[in-house]
Design an enzyme around this catalytic site. Structure first.
Site, PDB file in Angstrom:
ATOM      1  N   VAL A  47       1.096  -1.084   0.139  1.00  0.00           N
ATOM      2  CA  VAL A  47      -0.369   0.017   0.070  1.00  0.00           C
ATOM      3  C   VAL A  47       0.904   1.330  -0.427  1.00  0.00           C
ATOM      4  CG1 VAL A  47      -1.848   1.620   1.330  1.00  0.00           C
ATOM      5  CG2 VAL A  47      -1.709  -1.755   1.144  1.00  0.00           C
ATOM      6  N   CYS A  57       4.908  -1.689   2.082  1.00  0.00           N
ATOM      7  CA  CYS A  57       5.577  -3.283   1.882  1.00  0.00           C
ATOM      8  C   CYS A  57       4.214  -4.188   2.033  1.00  0.00           C
ATOM      9  CB  CYS A  57       6.357  -4.319   2.472  1.00  0.00           C
ATOM     10  SG  CYS A  57       8.175  -3.188   1.823  1.00  0.00           S
ATOM     11  N   GLU A  59       4.411  -6.837   3.187  1.00  0.00           N
ATOM     12  CA  GLU A  59       4.861  -7.965   4.346  1.00  0.00           C
ATOM     13  C   GLU A  59       3.883  -6.887   5.411  1.00  0.00           C
ATOM     14  OE1 GLU A  59       6.325  -7.650   2.292  1.00  0.00           O
ATOM     15  OE2 GLU A  59       8.092  -9.257   1.662  1.00  0.00           O
ATOM     16  N   CYS A  93      12.033  -6.372   4.923  1.00  0.00           N
ATOM     17  CA  CYS A  93      10.894  -7.445   5.788  1.00  0.00           C
ATOM     18  C   CYS A  93      11.121  -8.828   5.834  1.00  0.00           C
ATOM     19  CB  CYS A  93       9.761  -7.585   3.550  1.00  0.00           C
ATOM     20  SG  CYS A  93       9.055  -6.295   4.502  1.00  0.00           S
TER      21      CYS A  93
HETATM   22  O1  LIG Z   1       9.830  -7.632  -0.684  1.00  0.00           O
HETATM   23  C1  LIG Z   1       8.582  -6.480  -1.248  1.00  0.00           C
HETATM   24  C2  LIG Z   1       9.729  -6.050  -1.733  1.00  0.00           C
HETATM   25  C3  LIG Z   1       9.043  -5.066  -2.459  1.00  0.00           C
HETATM   26  N1  LIG Z   1       7.528  -3.973  -2.018  1.00  0.00           N
HETATM   27  C4  LIG Z   1       7.149  -3.434  -2.656  1.00  0.00           C
HETATM   28  C5  LIG Z   1       6.634  -1.687  -2.191  1.00  0.00           C
HETATM   29  C6  LIG Z   1       6.718  -0.943  -3.628  1.00  0.00           C
HETATM   30  O2  LIG Z   1       5.662  -0.375  -2.754  1.00  0.00           O
HETATM   31  C7  LIG Z   1       7.255  -1.739  -4.037  1.00  0.00           C
HETATM   32  C8  LIG Z   1       8.058  -1.384  -5.317  1.00  0.00           C
HETATM   33  O3  LIG Z   1      10.044  -1.483  -4.509  1.00  0.00           O
HETATM   34  O4  LIG Z   1       7.120  -2.935  -3.972  1.00  0.00           O
HETATM   35  C9  LIG Z   1       7.399  -4.700  -1.367  1.00  0.00           C
HETATM   36  O5  LIG Z   1       5.199  -4.810  -1.101  1.00  0.00           O
HETATM   37  N2  LIG Z   1       7.795  -6.422  -0.334  1.00  0.00           N
HETATM   38 ZN   LIG Z   2       9.840  -4.690   1.906  1.00  0.00          ZN
END
Ligand SMILES: O=c1ccn([C@H]2C[C@H](O)[C@@H](CO)O2)c(=O)[nH]1
Ligand SMILES: [Zn+2]
Length: 129
Positions: A47, A57, A59, A93
């Site tokens: 989000v 992220c 996670e 994460c």
């Molecule tokens: O482990 C991860 C790595 C990246 N992202 C998201 C963060 C951002 O919104 C997008 C690009 O980096 O991906 C995650 O949700 N988890």
């Molecule tokens: Zn992350």
């Protein structure tokens, strides 16, 4: 819980969560899913925010769902990108997941299933405080 993990089902749950991602800035949707030691499955999606550095992220949402649903220990984890391909969780994460799954947490990667202790060796965790 040591029962065999249904990785295909977990990956599908991650794909479903990914479809709800809010990623208008990076245009990189991510979905995450994990099996909890009581048999529950928890999910999350990334989000983002107009103030870019505030983006969450997938996670983060997953860990929040873990606790909002009663807590527990993460047993197996997977996350996917917009194409449904397996993704390596970012460094931050990995630390987040380590807190709630410990070194034995299983993580599904393109190269196969690894343990968190392999992804985050010599981790800093609650027992080091
Ligand atoms: O482990 C991860 C790595 C990246 N992202 C998201 C963060 C951002 O919104 C997008 C690009 O980096 O991906 C995650 O949700 N988890
Ligand atoms: Zn992350």
């Amino acid at each position: 819980m040591t029962a065999a993990v249904d990785w295909a089902r977990l990956r599908e749950a991650a794909r479903e969560a990914m479809a709800h991602a809010y990623a208008p800035y990076s245009k990189f949707p991510v979905g995450a899913a994990a099996l909890v030691d009581d048999g529950r499955t928890v999910t999350g999606c990334n989000v983002e925010n107009a103030s870019y550095g505030l983006g969450l992220c997938a996670e983060c949402g997953l860990v929040s769902a873990l606790h909002a649903g009663g807590g527990g220990r993460l047993v197996a984890f997977t996350c996917v990108d917009g194409a449904g391909e397996l993704l390596m969780p970012c460094g931050r994460c990995r630390q987040l997941l380590f807190e709630h799954g410990g070194p034995e947490l299983l993580v599904q990667l393109p190269s196969g299933v690894r343990t968190m202790s392999e992804l985050l060796p010599d981790a800093f965790g609650p027992e080091r405080l």
